[in-house]
Design an enzyme around this catalytic site. Structure first.
Site, PDB file in Angstrom:
ATOM      1  N   SER A  88      29.989 -27.648  -1.367  1.00 19.80           N
ATOM      2  CA  SER A  88      29.914 -27.093  -0.009  1.00 19.80           C
ATOM      3  C   SER A  88      30.637 -25.764   0.179  1.00 19.80           C
ATOM      4  O   SER A  88      30.319 -25.027   1.114  1.00 19.80           O
ATOM      5  CB  SER A  88      30.457 -28.126   0.984  1.00 19.80           C
ATOM      6  OG  SER A  88      31.726 -28.576   0.547  1.00 19.80           O
ATOM      7  N   LYS A 108      28.943 -23.119   5.950  1.00 20.61           N
ATOM      8  CA  LYS A 108      29.276 -22.931   7.366  1.00 20.61           C
ATOM      9  C   LYS A 108      28.538 -21.756   7.981  1.00 20.61           C
ATOM     10  O   LYS A 108      28.427 -21.637   9.198  1.00 20.61           O
ATOM     11  CB  LYS A 108      30.780 -22.738   7.520  1.00 20.61           C
ATOM     12  CG  LYS A 108      31.569 -24.007   7.266  1.00 20.61           C
ATOM     13  CD  LYS A 108      31.530 -24.878   8.492  1.00 20.61           C
ATOM     14  CE  LYS A 108      32.263 -26.174   8.272  1.00 20.61           C
ATOM     15  NZ  LYS A 108      32.258 -26.995   9.478  1.00 20.61           N
TER      16      LYS A 108
HETATM   17  C1  LIG Z   1      33.897 -26.300   2.009  1.00 26.87           C
HETATM   18  C2  LIG Z   1      33.687 -27.330   3.063  1.00 26.87           C
HETATM   19  N1  LIG Z   1      33.131 -28.486   2.716  1.00 26.87           N
HETATM   20  C3  LIG Z   1      32.906 -29.452   3.621  1.00 26.87           C
HETATM   21  C4  LIG Z   1      33.281 -29.295   4.936  1.00 26.87           C
HETATM   22  C5  LIG Z   1      33.028 -30.406   5.897  1.00 26.87           C
HETATM   23  O1  LIG Z   1      32.084 -30.051   6.832  1.00 26.87           O
HETATM   24  P1  LIG Z   1      31.914 -30.924   8.142  1.00 26.87           P
HETATM   25  O2  LIG Z   1      33.094 -30.657   8.998  1.00 26.87           O
HETATM   26  O3  LIG Z   1      30.652 -30.453   8.738  1.00 26.87           O
HETATM   27  O4  LIG Z   1      31.888 -32.338   7.678  1.00 26.87           O
HETATM   28  C6  LIG Z   1      33.871 -28.105   5.349  1.00 26.87           C
HETATM   29  C7  LIG Z   1      34.281 -27.907   6.716  1.00 26.87           C
HETATM   30  O5  LIG Z   1      34.859 -26.909   7.078  1.00 26.87           O
HETATM   31  C8  LIG Z   1      34.083 -27.089   4.388  1.00 26.87           C
HETATM   32  O6  LIG Z   1      34.654 -25.921   4.723  1.00 26.87           O
END
Ligand SMILES: Cc1ncc(COP(=O)(O)O)c(C=O)c1O
Length: 411
Positions: free
Chosen positions: A311, A60
């Site tokens: 992520s 993010k």
């Molecule tokens: C750790 C993590 N993975 C994935 C996502 C998903 O991202 P997006 O909302 O861009 O799909 C988020 C969103 O906050 C996140 O914090």
């Protein structure tokens, strides 16, 4: 740049490339590492794109910092505002601090403590409102009407998506022969950015969108052909708990994503544990969804080069400790039993000696002589035992059963 397939919402490959140039001023590429253990277990070459290693523990940081860097001097003076359950909050706080902009973040009161604390520590003002993202979002809109701060949307924003897309450009540089990319989806900004890159530069690479079953707003929207709103998005993977899908993001993802996978809560918990134990990686639920999804599609990707985007890694240590506990119980490596013994001198010693002979370790023993359901000449012991695995646990339970008056498995 050569021909560019422009997403309908207006994010092009050029937008992502511009974001990359800008973000290079602030952030190095995150690591992409091959993991031999997961590769063996999954029957394909597994590479992990470690966004949990970012300074704020998630990707993010990219979209938020890029968006703030593109504000006009006038907008920067007004300051920014965001609604977020956690990771976007930290991204906005980090980018604002780096660029000298004031940040106000509205977070639901139930946001994980670690994420609230980290956001404050980065210098942002935090307002805790409501029980979910949507309520925090409403409050942020009210504040905007009064303060004129610039709203930084977590996913429905072209600059934010372009920033998240830099994950894709890095993967392409780090592993040009990649076959599959799995990315988790909340609002879909991350996958919109990554898929924009690949469908322009390497359209043969298969893009897989992964969601928590309990927060599958985008998968349902794709099936329905229009954005849906879920009644609830009550998942342990709090980073992706989005009830209201974005129609604009749906339109980007519809032609770009090759397949969708959704995973249940147990699978996400198991994936967090596997990453911790086998890859030595701390992932939060949303960050581990990709591994849980790969487990469901491993036959399809046999022998292929697969990138899992990890992520984020912002998980509360108390939650992590519960996951380790539960995971070990599910894997048959931790056993909880309640046994009833005769209340005689030496009974407990004989019980512990038996456990020692079986090679199990006592993690906890609660000896309760006042448990109302036990008879006057009996005593109850609640045991938590560490074993070598399910077979060892089964043998241990069998021999305990023969030794005691009564045995119940506790969950
Ligand atoms: C750790 C993590 N993975 C994935 C996502 C998903 O991202 P997006 O909302 O861009 O799909 C988020 C969103 O906050 C996140 O914090």
């Amino acid at each position: 740049m050569n021909k560019s397939t422009r997403g309908q919402f207006g994010v092009s490959l050029g937008d992502v490339e511009r974001a990359r140039l800008e973000l290079k001023k602030y952030l190095p590429s995150s690591p992409l590492i091959f993991n031999p253990w997961l590769s063996e277990a999954m029957g394909c070459e597994v590479y992990l794109k470690l966004e949990n290693m970012q300074p704020i523990g998630s990707f993010k940081i990219r979209g938020a910092t890029y968006k703030i860097s593109q504000l006009t001097p006038e907008e920067r003076r007004k300051g920014v505002i965001a609604a977020s359950a956690g990771n976007h909050a930290q991204g906005v706080a980090w980018g604002s601090k780096r660029l000298g902009v004031s940040a106000l973040i509205v977070m639901p009161a139930v946001a994980p403590i670690v994420k609230v604390q980290n956001t404050k520590a980065l210098g942002a003002e935090v307002l805790l409102v409501g029980n979910n993202y949507d309520q925090a979002f409403e409050e942020a809109q009210k504040i905007i009407r009064k303060t004129k701060r610039v709203f930084i949307h977590a996913f429905e924003d072209e600059k934010v998506i372009a920033g998240q897309g830099t994950v894709g450009l890095e993967i392409l540089e780090q592993l040009p022969q990649v076959d599959y990319i799995l990315s988790s989806v909340g609002g879909g900004g991350l996958l919109a950015g990554i898929s924009t890159v690949f469908k322009n530069l390497q359209p043969k690479v298969k893009i897989i969108g992964c969601q928590a079953e309990k927060a599958n707003s985008m998968i349902r929207s794709i099936h329905k052909g229009k954005a849906v709103v879920l009644d609830s998005a009550d998942t342990f993977a709090d980073g992706v708990a989005i009830k209201r899908a974005s129609e604009k993001v749906r339109k980007i993802l519809t032609p770009f994503v090759d397949d969708w996978v959704s995973v249940d809560e147990d699978a996400i918990v198991a994936a967090v544990l596997t990453l911790l134990e086998k890859a030595k990686i701390t992932a939060e639920g949303a960050g581990a969804i990709t591994l849980a999804s790969l487990d469901l599609m491993k036959k399809k990707v046999r022998g292929k080069k697969v990138v899992l985007v990890i992520s984020g890694g912002n998980i509360d240590v108390n939650v992590l400790s519960r996951i380790i506990d539960l995971g070990l119980i599910r894997a048959g490596r931790r056993v909880r039993v309640n046994v009833v013994l005769l209340d005689r001198p030496g009974s407990l010693a004989a019980l512990t000696a038996l456990i020692a002979r079986q090679g199990a370790n006592i993690l906890q023993a609660i000896h309760d002589r006042n448990e109302p359901s036990t008879k006057i000449d009996q005593t109850e012991v609640a045991l938590t035992l560490e074993t070598r695995g399910p077979e060892h646990s089964a043998i241990l339970i069998e021999s305990l059963r023969k030794h005691v008056l009564r045995l119940e498995l506790a969950h």
